[in-house]
Design an enzyme around this catalytic site. Structure first.
Site, mmCIF file in Angstrom:
data_model
loop_
_atom_site.group_PDB
_atom_site.id
_atom_site.type_symbol
_atom_site.label_atom_id
_atom_site.label_comp_id
_atom_site.label_asym_id
_atom_site.label_seq_id
_atom_site.Cartn_x
_atom_site.Cartn_y
_atom_site.Cartn_z
ATOM 1 N N ASP A 34 91.903 16.132 -25.222
ATOM 2 C CA ASP A 34 90.975 15.088 -25.962
ATOM 3 C C ASP A 34 92.127 13.449 -26.264
ATOM 4 O OD1 ASP A 34 88.536 16.410 -25.330
ATOM 5 O OD2 ASP A 34 88.109 15.830 -27.438
ATOM 6 N N TYR A 35 93.088 13.661 -26.830
ATOM 7 C CA TYR A 35 94.050 12.961 -27.260
ATOM 8 C C TYR A 35 94.773 12.241 -25.876
ATOM 9 C CZ TYR A 35 98.214 10.591 -29.703
ATOM 10 O OH TYR A 35 98.908 9.672 -29.826
ATOM 11 N N GLU A 113 79.858 8.360 -41.654
ATOM 12 C CA GLU A 113 80.049 9.872 -41.363
ATOM 13 C C GLU A 113 80.569 10.453 -40.474
ATOM 14 O OE1 GLU A 113 76.256 8.646 -38.404
ATOM 15 O OE2 GLU A 113 75.816 7.080 -40.406
ATOM 16 N N LYS A 115 82.055 13.314 -37.591
ATOM 17 C CA LYS A 115 82.022 13.100 -36.405
ATOM 18 C C LYS A 115 81.760 14.427 -36.007
ATOM 19 C CE LYS A 115 82.913 10.877 -31.446
ATOM 20 N NZ LYS A 115 83.194 11.758 -31.525
ATOM 21 N N ASP A 117 80.752 17.652 -33.622
ATOM 22 C CA ASP A 117 81.652 17.880 -32.056
ATOM 23 C C ASP A 117 80.268 18.726 -31.798
ATOM 24 O OD1 ASP A 117 82.796 17.887 -29.704
ATOM 25 O OD2 ASP A 117 84.616 19.310 -31.096
ATOM 26 N N TYR A 225 71.373 11.099 -36.956
ATOM 27 C CA TYR A 225 72.531 9.863 -37.619
ATOM 28 C C TYR A 225 71.929 8.357 -37.042
ATOM 29 C CZ TYR A 225 74.577 11.360 -33.666
ATOM 30 O OH TYR A 225 74.443 11.146 -31.829
ATOM 31 N N LYS A 312 89.030 9.147 -34.795
ATOM 32 C CA LYS A 312 89.242 10.692 -34.594
ATOM 33 C C LYS A 312 90.957 12.095 -34.912
ATOM 34 C CE LYS A 312 87.635 11.799 -30.056
ATOM 35 N NZ LYS A 312 87.577 12.479 -29.357
ATOM 36 N N CYS A 406 98.983 49.415 -17.783
ATOM 37 C CA CYS A 406 98.204 49.651 -19.220
ATOM 38 C C CYS A 406 99.046 50.064 -20.182
ATOM 39 C CB CYS A 406 97.110 51.005 -19.092
ATOM 40 S SG CYS A 406 96.158 50.801 -20.416
ATOM 41 N N CYS A 409 98.190 54.009 -21.241
ATOM 42 C CA CYS A 409 97.983 54.911 -19.860
ATOM 43 C C CYS A 409 98.817 54.676 -19.411
ATOM 44 C CB CYS A 409 96.779 54.925 -20.194
ATOM 45 S SG CYS A 409 95.944 53.846 -19.412
ATOM 46 N N CYS A 424 92.890 47.355 -16.096
ATOM 47 C CA CYS A 424 93.380 49.210 -16.465
ATOM 48 C C CYS A 424 92.045 49.764 -15.830
ATOM 49 C CB CYS A 424 92.718 49.570 -17.992
ATOM 50 S SG CYS A 424 93.320 51.592 -17.406
ATOM 51 N N CYS A 430 91.133 56.500 -20.567
ATOM 52 C CA CYS A 430 91.993 55.312 -21.738
ATOM 53 C C CYS A 430 90.774 55.139 -22.774
ATOM 54 C CB CYS A 430 92.048 53.635 -20.392
ATOM 55 S SG CYS A 430 93.541 52.463 -21.395
HETATM 56 N N1 LIG Z 1 89.301 16.403 -22.777
HETATM 57 C C1 LIG Z 1 88.818 15.967 -21.885
HETATM 58 O O1 LIG Z 1 88.988 16.400 -21.035
HETATM 59 C C2 LIG Z 1 87.642 14.791 -21.517
HETATM 60 C C3 LIG Z 1 87.052 14.785 -20.707
HETATM 61 C C4 LIG Z 1 86.683 13.240 -21.208
HETATM 62 C C5 LIG Z 1 85.914 12.714 -21.891
HETATM 63 N N2 LIG Z 1 86.857 13.640 -23.550
HETATM 64 C C6 LIG Z 1 86.545 12.895 -24.763
HETATM 65 O O2 LIG Z 1 85.598 13.092 -25.188
HETATM 66 C C7 LIG Z 1 84.734 12.389 -25.678
HETATM 67 C C8 LIG Z 1 84.038 10.853 -25.093
HETATM 68 O O3 LIG Z 1 83.230 11.121 -25.548
HETATM 69 P P1 LIG Z 1 82.061 10.283 -25.696
HETATM 70 O O4 LIG Z 1 81.229 9.274 -24.893
HETATM 71 O O5 LIG Z 1 80.541 11.729 -25.761
HETATM 72 O O6 LIG Z 1 82.347 9.965 -27.267
HETATM 73 P P2 LIG Z 1 82.701 10.464 -28.724
HETATM 74 O O7 LIG Z 1 81.871 11.945 -28.535
HETATM 75 O O8 LIG Z 1 84.011 10.464 -28.774
HETATM 76 O O9 LIG Z 1 81.363 9.556 -29.117
HETATM 77 C C9 LIG Z 1 80.288 9.500 -29.043
HETATM 78 C C10 LIG Z 1 79.230 10.518 -29.609
HETATM 79 O O10 LIG Z 1 79.249 10.521 -30.485
HETATM 80 C C11 LIG Z 1 78.634 11.807 -30.857
HETATM 81 N N3 LIG Z 1 78.409 11.793 -32.985
HETATM 82 C C12 LIG Z 1 78.951 12.809 -33.529
HETATM 83 N N4 LIG Z 1 78.136 12.386 -35.002
HETATM 84 C C13 LIG Z 1 78.092 10.860 -34.553
HETATM 85 C C14 LIG Z 1 77.412 9.907 -35.550
HETATM 86 N N5 LIG Z 1 77.624 10.139 -37.147
HETATM 87 N N6 LIG Z 1 77.179 9.294 -35.266
HETATM 88 C C15 LIG Z 1 77.351 8.756 -33.997
HETATM 89 N N7 LIG Z 1 77.492 9.036 -33.009
HETATM 90 C C16 LIG Z 1 78.266 10.582 -33.541
HETATM 91 C C17 LIG Z 1 77.397 11.193 -30.102
HETATM 92 O O11 LIG Z 1 77.446 12.469 -29.727
HETATM 93 C C18 LIG Z 1 78.245 10.413 -29.592
HETATM 94 O O12 LIG Z 1 77.125 10.403 -28.602
HETATM 95 C C19 LIG Z 1 86.465 10.968 -24.962
HETATM 96 O O13 LIG Z 1 86.790 10.699 -27.095
HETATM 97 C C20 LIG Z 1 87.440 12.337 -24.669
HETATM 98 O O14 LIG Z 1 88.266 12.547 -26.228
HETATM 99 C C21 LIG Z 1 87.835 14.675 -23.138
HETATM 100 ZN ZN LIG Z 2 94.697 52.557 -19.633
#
Ligand SMILES: NC(=O)c1ccc[n+]([C@@H]2O[C@H](COP(=O)([O-])OP(=O)(O)OC[C@H]3O[C@@H](n4cnc5c(N)ncnc54)[C@H](O)[C@@H]3O)[C@@H](O)[C@H]2O)c1
Ligand SMILES: [Zn+2]
Length: 670
Positions: A34-35, A113, A115, A117, A225, A312, A406, A409, A424, A430
């Site tokens: 994500d970063y 709040e 966040k 996942d 939320y 984040k 393996c 085995c 295997c 095995c």
């Molecule tokens: N790694 C990858 O390939 C890839 C690709 C696309 C997106 N992403 C990631 O996804 C993120 C974008 O996703 P996004 O648009 O869903 O944004 P986000 O997940 O960064 O933020 C928005 C979402 O946060 C959630 N959320 C959780 N707790 C919450 C709270 N207390 N209040 C409000 N909302 C809350 C909600 O579902 C809201 O839709 C990016 O930051 C990126 O890191 C990664």
């Molecule tokens: Zn084996």
């Protein structure tokens, strides 16, 4: 930089980010962190700001990522479901605070709040009753997943209390607790199914399943939320959170009202430390301006509110040395590589091992012996290796070569086309496969044999008492040898033999599941048992016949064909049959109740409230009707439940086939 060069850069970034968005939301298999994704997105936003005339209107900076599927009815959101701006560092957050102050002055508060996942959901309540649940989708419209969401225990179907508004929307995050994730994922792995990478993917995959009964088996949870209504009900977000809690909604207790940004930072610091102690994953915290009038003043960008931001957390990571790679062989013969690491402290626990998944992962990382590696503990319970620190690599590195034989085995490993795991193939010789198969057979979800456990099976195998499932049913002849086993008294032997004897009464579907055919899990075994009635039919069923059965796909069908192509499997089945195990379903004979539906044909589709599809099928047959497998001009009625695929509906409408609800069908039978 010339405009042409900039345009090229912008186009390349848009293309790459759109691909990642697809991998993330649609495939639920991101290939970058994500970063890194967010860094690239920021770079793109920077270029677009500097060269607005070159910006692509389809840029991922301008739209909410997500997907809408064809499997559900699409619903337009009354209020768009937006994303959140995000930052990973203190300075960005201070800048956000400054922007807010510039717009609304110094007199305001923040609500902090967690966040969560998971995936966002929007619930609509009318007169206190839950009437719909819709996913975020592309932000302006999403999938109607109401019947799936209704299986979540913490989401009330009916609210109690007096001052509940007649109509409102409430939004929150659906997620899965880590413990449930671990347990369910392990079950999937044991079945040879692809494991989910993290609880978020598991939750997202579950919410989009077609069968709500299956959804109900997977424990999801939801924190709410945000409240939305036409009427102004409250002055502040904080007040609304306190009130919806009283209405019966699950609001997370770790929420704080902060009067300034310093207090927000202490909340951030606290949860950066303590987040792994929570039973669920968070990927940061969310900060929201508390007062609704001030929120209104700040407004929105195309993609996110200006009155909120997320901070984040970078995944916790640490460096350590790869000591060696070892390999585990599972019940199905799948070989999993494991990295053995020099023990290191990471996010509060000592890490000694990390998963490497498969050969492709080792190649992707380019792992060499004694490499220094970065280990990450994201949400996942089992840490993983992110990358190698190449600067610390020895002068003549020796690449890790995936084993070709393996480790137990020595049989040459195979990899099937289109699969990532090596196997295997020596399932008869095995040890971990032999023992694993018998352990699976006696397990709680299969034959559930009392008085027998995994360790006993291991001990029996060591002493040459069992090497096939059928050997269990010959143990009663071996009482003398059994008595020689330490801590295995007469009473235990008696119990065990009784357990084994009793297991002969287990229904066919359990026996079938117990055989441990790859991809044949509990539910699949049930469907197969009903579809083919007995083992002989299953053994001779063609691919076409198998895939015609409800929910049986090509992958499962091929695995079944392969299983029955092995003479040893057939021999085992004959032995078990001779011992009296059940290899056919006891037909709950179709008791003819009436012929009210005689000569009428039906297709059942969707999810129903009162009856399961199976029960409806039985009812129809008991009353003389016939079930067809697909919609055609010959069909008389389509019994339609919730979540039915729109394509089916379309076809039925085209052919003028009348739809029946559950109630109407029951009425017909009378
Ligand atoms: N790694 C990858 O390939 C890839 C690709 C696309 C997106 N992403 C990631 O996804 C993120 C974008 O996703 P996004 O648009 O869903 O944004 P986000 O997940 O960064 O933020 C928005 C979402 O946060 C959630 N959320 C959780 N707790 C919450 C709270 N207390 N209040 C409000 N909302 C809350 C909600 O579902 C809201 O839709 C990016 O930051 C990126 O890191 C990664
Ligand atoms: Zn084996």
């Amino acid at each position: 930089m010339s405009n042409l060069k900039v345009k090229e850069q912008i186009d390349a970034l848009v293309k790459e980010l759109n691909e990642h968005t697809y991998n993330y939301y649609v495939l639920a298999m991101p290939t970058i962190a994500d970063y890194e994704f967010d860094q690239k997105l920021e770079k793109l936003a920077g270029l677009e700001k500097e060269y607005p005339e070159l910006a692509d209107p389809n840029s991922p900076t301008q739209k909410v990522g997500g997907d809408i599927t064809k499997n559900f009815i699409t619903v337009k959101h009354k209020w768009p479901m937006l994303s959140l701006g995000n930052t990973y560092n203190e300075q960005d957050l201070r800048d956000f605070d400054e922007r807010v102050k510039k717009a609304i002055g110094n007199d305001f508060e923040y609500v902090c709040e967690l966040k969560f996942d998971g995936l966002s959901i929007s619930l609509t309540y009318e007169n206190g009753k839950l009437i719909s649940a819709v996913t975020r989708g592309d932000g302006s419209q999403g999938d109607d997943v109401t019947s799936n969401i209704k299986t979540i225990h913490t989401i009330p179907h009916q609210l109690k209390g007096k001052e509940i508004p007649a109509l409102f929307e409430i939004r929150g995050e659906v997620f899965m607790h880590r413990a449930a994730f671990e347990r369910l994922n392990k079950e999937r792995e044991e079945l040879g199914e692809i494991a989910y990478a993290n609880p978020r993917n598991f939750a997202a995959g579950t919410v989009k399943m077609q069968d709500s009964k299956e959804v109900a088996k997977r424990p999801l949870d939801c924190f709410l939320y945000a409240l939305y209504s036409e009427k102004k009900l409250f002055k502040t977000h904080w007040e609304s959170l306190q009130t919806v809690k009283k209405w019966g909604f699950n609001v997370c207790e770790h929420t704080r009202l902060s009067s300034d940004i310093e207090d927000v930072f202490s909340f951030i610091a606290y949860w950066e430390e303590n987040r792994f102690k929570l039973g669920y994953d968070i990927d940061g915290i969310v900060i929201k301006v508390n007062n609704y009038a001030q929120q209104h003043e700040l407004g929105f960008t195309a993609k996110s509110p200006r009155w909120a931001i997320s901070y984040k957390y970078k995944a916790a990571e640490v460096q350590t040395i790869l000591e060696k790679v070892t390999y585990q062989v599972g019940r199905t013969g799948a070989v999993t590589p494991v990295a053995n690491l020099k023990p290191v402290l990471l996010a509060g626990t000592t890490v000694k091992r990390a998963t490497l998944h498969n050969a492709d992962e080792i190649a992707r990382l380019g792992l060499c012996e004694n490499d220094t590696v970065f280990v990450e503990k994201g949400g996942e319970i089992i840490p993983k290796i992110i990358r190698v620190n190449e600067a610390l690599r020895s002068a003549n590195p020796i690449p890790i070569k995936y084993i070709t034989a393996c480790p137990i085995c020595a049989t040459t490993l195979i990899r099937k086309e289109g699969e990532v795991a090596f196997y295997c193939p020596n399932d008869e010789g095995c040890a971990p496969q032999i023992v694993g198969k018998i352990q699976h057979f006696i397990g709680r979800k299969a034959m559930n044999i009392d008085g027998l456990g995994d360790e006993t099976i291991e001990a029996f195998y060591q002493r040459g008492l069992v090497s096939h499932i059928s050997d269990l049913y010959f143990l009663h002849d071996k009482a003398d040898e059994l008595k020689k086993i330490e801590r295995f008294g007469e009473k235990s032997i008696e119990n065990m033999l009784k357990g084994i004897e009793d297991s002969k009464q287990m229904p066919f579907e359990k026996v079938l599941f117990g055989l441990g055919i790859r991809y044949v899990g509990e539910t699949v075994a049930k469907k197969l048992a009903r579809g083919v009635k007995n083992i002989d039919n299953l053994a001779k069923a063609s691919l076409e016949e198998l895939t015609a059965i409800d929910e049986i796909g090509v992958r499962i069908a091929e695995s079944i064909r392969e299983y029955f192509s092995k003479p040893e499997h057939l021999r085992q089945i004959e032995l078990l049959k001779a011992k009296g195990l059940k290899f056919e379903i006891i037909e709950t004979e179709i008791i003819s109740l009436s012929d009210k539906l005689a000569e009428k044909t039906f297709v059942i589709s969707g999810v129903f409230e009162k009856y399961s599809r199976e029960e409806l099928k039985e009812l129809i047959e008991q009353n003389g009707g016939k079930i067809l497998s697909s919609i055609s001009a010959k069909l008389d009625f389509l019994v339609a439940g919730a979540n039915m695929g729109p394509s089916k509906l379309e076809k039925a409408t085209k052919l003028n086939i009348p739809l029946l609800s559950e109630e109407e069908l029951i009425e017909m039978i009378g």
